[in-house]
Design a protein around this motif. Structure first.
Motif, short mmCIF file in Angstrom:
data_model
loop_
_atom_site.label_atom_id
_atom_site.label_comp_id
_atom_site.label_asym_id
_atom_site.label_seq_id
_atom_site.Cartn_x
_atom_site.Cartn_y
_atom_site.Cartn_z
N ILE A 312 0.83 -1.21 0.00
CA ILE A 312 0.00 0.00 0.00
C ILE A 312 0.87 1.26 0.00
CG2 ILE A 312 -1.68 1.33 1.35
CD1 ILE A 312 -2.66 -1.49 2.42
N CYS A 315 2.79 2.08 -3.27
CA CYS A 315 1.83 2.49 -4.31
C CYS A 315 1.46 3.96 -4.12
CB CYS A 315 0.56 1.63 -4.26
SG CYS A 315 0.82 -0.04 -4.90
N GLY A 361 6.02 0.65 -6.19
CA GLY A 361 4.66 1.16 -6.35
C GLY A 361 4.23 1.22 -7.80
N LEU A 365 1.14 -1.05 -9.28
CA LEU A 365 -0.05 -0.37 -9.82
C LEU A 365 -0.15 -0.50 -11.34
CD1 LEU A 365 -0.07 2.99 -7.79
CD2 LEU A 365 -1.64 1.07 -7.51
N TYR A 370 -2.50 -4.74 -10.54
CA TYR A 370 -3.26 -3.99 -9.54
C TYR A 370 -4.04 -4.91 -8.59
CZ TYR A 370 -6.83 -0.90 -7.60
OH TYR A 370 -7.66 -0.24 -6.74
N TYR A 374 -2.15 -4.26 -5.06
CA TYR A 374 -2.78 -3.17 -4.31
C TYR A 374 -4.14 -3.58 -3.74
CZ TYR A 374 -3.93 1.65 -3.03
OH TYR A 374 -4.26 2.79 -2.34
#
Lengths: 474, 98
Positions: A312, A315, A361, A365, A370, A374
């Protein structure tokens, strides 16, 4: 006792009773910084002239009876928080020359009330780290033992308070950045609930986790600072509308019948030092004697928190740091075309860990990944939150160590990013859940290094957390 | 989940992120990031079918304020932090090649 060694409470009493002036108090802090900063490296920028000007103005406020709770008291600010007109680098060279045209709301509140800003604290660049070694201005050294780290990312703030270079500091905690350095340096650090204090004007790291809070010498001082900075802000739509209680009034009384949970996953964490565990359990014994009801509880998803956190956060990091491109502010590399300008400004201006997080990140993403990263991490975050919601039906607060170990050696973990990430094991979960958490000094290990105990509360239960923390500290 | 990143993949991500890396950095990032991604595998143990993701923790929704233009009085300060300014405007390299 030297003036710079005072707490906020002692300083404001002395100022009110004309025992000394804010100028004298500020000079004492600036002298201490001058004497110690070359060794500790807690400050990137010292605001000598500005501080003395603000101190003079504060003395006038006090003389005319307009003093507030923090008037005339010298404080420092983590460099990832913008201070108007005072250089704010975030500990990265891309902002080496940055004089913010705006001010973070929390800092504006303190300075408008006569606070005296003595300088900006070194930190891991943009808050990326747990040792303050990811600063482009060099590591911060632990005042207790210069061969050890001060913790991170707010290492400069914690070291400055521990070494009496200021009376208190304002720092930022995304996943432990206030609590872990406070623990390593032997001072008090509060991460407020997400949404309690405005994030406006802080350099964003992970926007769904970032919080701003105090590092102080006592729990009472942390309550004093919270009284001054907490509250909704129209400039930060994630601040919550719930009224701000008087945190000083929450202190005192007794702890009879207060239900304390000990999450077994924290006490059995891999790598926990026996002295840290033993000291934490001694604190629990003390709370029991004060009338607390102690029960073991379980937060079953604890072991997944580091993995979720380190998906998290990078990202959100990579997205937030897109704004630093050398175009509108900061240091711009000379380049013939726009693409080179971006790439070269970012290459020179960011340290290794910042680039690593941007890469992780961006990868997580990017198209096709994704859901696997994430979204999965945010689903696990829901389960971590539910764990906390469940235990807070049964207990009022949780007691854990703040860190599984005391301050480690400079250079010891820096070459292994994963090892460094794992240092967040006890501070990350409460952050993912948005809960308030406090680190309180609770003695030392055999090497004289501070041990911190953490009090975690339910959302917006800062008052309760501070109250329990004060009993631990006494 | 792919658990190991090649140098080519690092180059691709770096270019997406507008980062310029040298060969040594590419190698180091490929190694360290692969180790981190490998650790993330632990999340596969968790059954998340039907679990709503947590994007925020406050529960606030649709927070509005009135859209009123205000003069911040900060124009000079904002211009002062710009790397290159001409006639009160920010200068950037040409965007379109001839």
């Amino acid at each position: 006792m030297n003036l710079n060694e005072l707490t906020i409470k002692e300083a404001t009493e002395g100022l009110k009773n004309k025992k000394f002036t804010s100028v004298e108090l500020t000079k004492a802090c600036l002298d201490r910084i001058k004497k110690r900063n070359s060794e500790i490296n807690a400050f990137i920028t010292v605001a000598d002239e500005g501080a003395l000007r603000e101190a003079k103005a504060a003395d006038e406020m006090i003389a005319s009876g307009k003093a507030g709770a923090l008037t005339g008291v010298p404080f420092s600010v983590k460099d990832a928080i913008c201070t108007e007109g005072v250089r704010s680098t975030g500990s990265a060279k891309i902002l080496d020359n940055y004089l913010p045209p705006h001010e973070a709301t929390v800092i504006r509140k303190i300075r408008a009330g006569g606070g005296v800003l003595v300088g900006k604290n070194n930190c891991d660049a943009f808050g990326h780290g747990a040792s303050n070694e990811n600063s482009m201005y060099g590591p911060v050294r632990n005042p207790r033992d210069l061969s050890k780290v001060a913790g991170g990312s707010s290492g400069g703030s914690a070291a400055a308070v521990a070494d009496d270079m200021c009376i208190y500091s304002i720092a930022e905690d995304t996943g432990g950045s206030i609590r872990q350095p406070a623990s390593f340096c032997g001072v008090v650090g509060l991460r407020p609930s997400y949404g309690r204090n405005s994030r406006y004007g802080i350099m964003p790291m992970a926007s769904s986790l970032d919080t701003v809070g105090p590092i102080t010498k006592t729990v009472e001082d942390a309550a004093l600072v919270m009284n001054a900075i907490a509250g909704q802000d129209k400039m930060d739509a994630t601040t919550v509308p719930e009224p701000v209680p008087d945190y000083l009034k929450a202190l005192g009384g007794n702890l009879k019948g207060v239900r304390i949970g000990l999450p077994k996953e924290y006490f059995d964490a891999p790598g926990i030092e026996s002295e840290v565990k033993a000291r934490t359990l001694e604190v629990v014994e003390k709370l029991k004697k004060l009338g607390c009801l102690i029960t073991e509880v379980s937060l079953p998803h604890t072991k997944y928190s580091i993995a979720a956190y380190y998906i998290i956060v990078p990202c959100e990091d990579s997205s937030n740091l897109g704004r630093l491109d050398g175009v509108r502010y900061g240091v711009r590399a000379k380049a013939a075309c726009l693409d080179d300008l971006y790439a070269e400004s970012r290459e020179r201006g960011f340290p290794e860990e910042v680039k690593r997080r941007i890469l992780i990140g961006t990868y997580a993403l990017s198209a096709g990944y994704y859901d696997a990263y994430y979204k999965k991490a945010q689903q696990v975050r829901t389960l971590i939150r539910r764990d906390f919601d469940e235990v807070f039906k049964k207990v009022d607060a949780l007691i854990t160590p703040t860190s599984p170990f005391t301050a480690f050696g400079i250079g010891e973990k820096i070459d292994d990013p994963l090892l460094m990430y794992l240092a967040d094991v006890m501070v990350g979960p409460a952050a993912l859940a948005g809960m308030p958490a406090l680190s309180v000094p609770a003695g030392e290990d055999k090497n004289n290094l501070p041990i911190g105990v953490q009090v975690i509360g339910s959302r917006l239960a800062e008052g309760k957390v501070l109250k329990i923390g004060q009993f631990i500290a006494i | 989940m792919i658990m190991s990143l090649s140098i080519d993949e690092i180059r691709k991500i770096a270019s997406l992120a507008r980062l310029k890396l040298n060969n040594e950095e590419e190698k180091r990032y490929a190694e360290t990031i692969s180790a981190v991604l490998d650790y993330m595998k632990i999340l596969n143990e968790v059954d998340t079918i039907g679990v709503e993701p947590t994007f925020q923790v406050t529960g606030l929704e649709d927070v509005y304020r009135e859209d009123i233009a205000e003069n911040s009085g900060r124009q000079a300060k904002i211009l002062a932090v710009m790397p290159e300014v001409e006639n009160g405007e920010l200068v950037v390299p040409e965007v379109f090649e001839e």
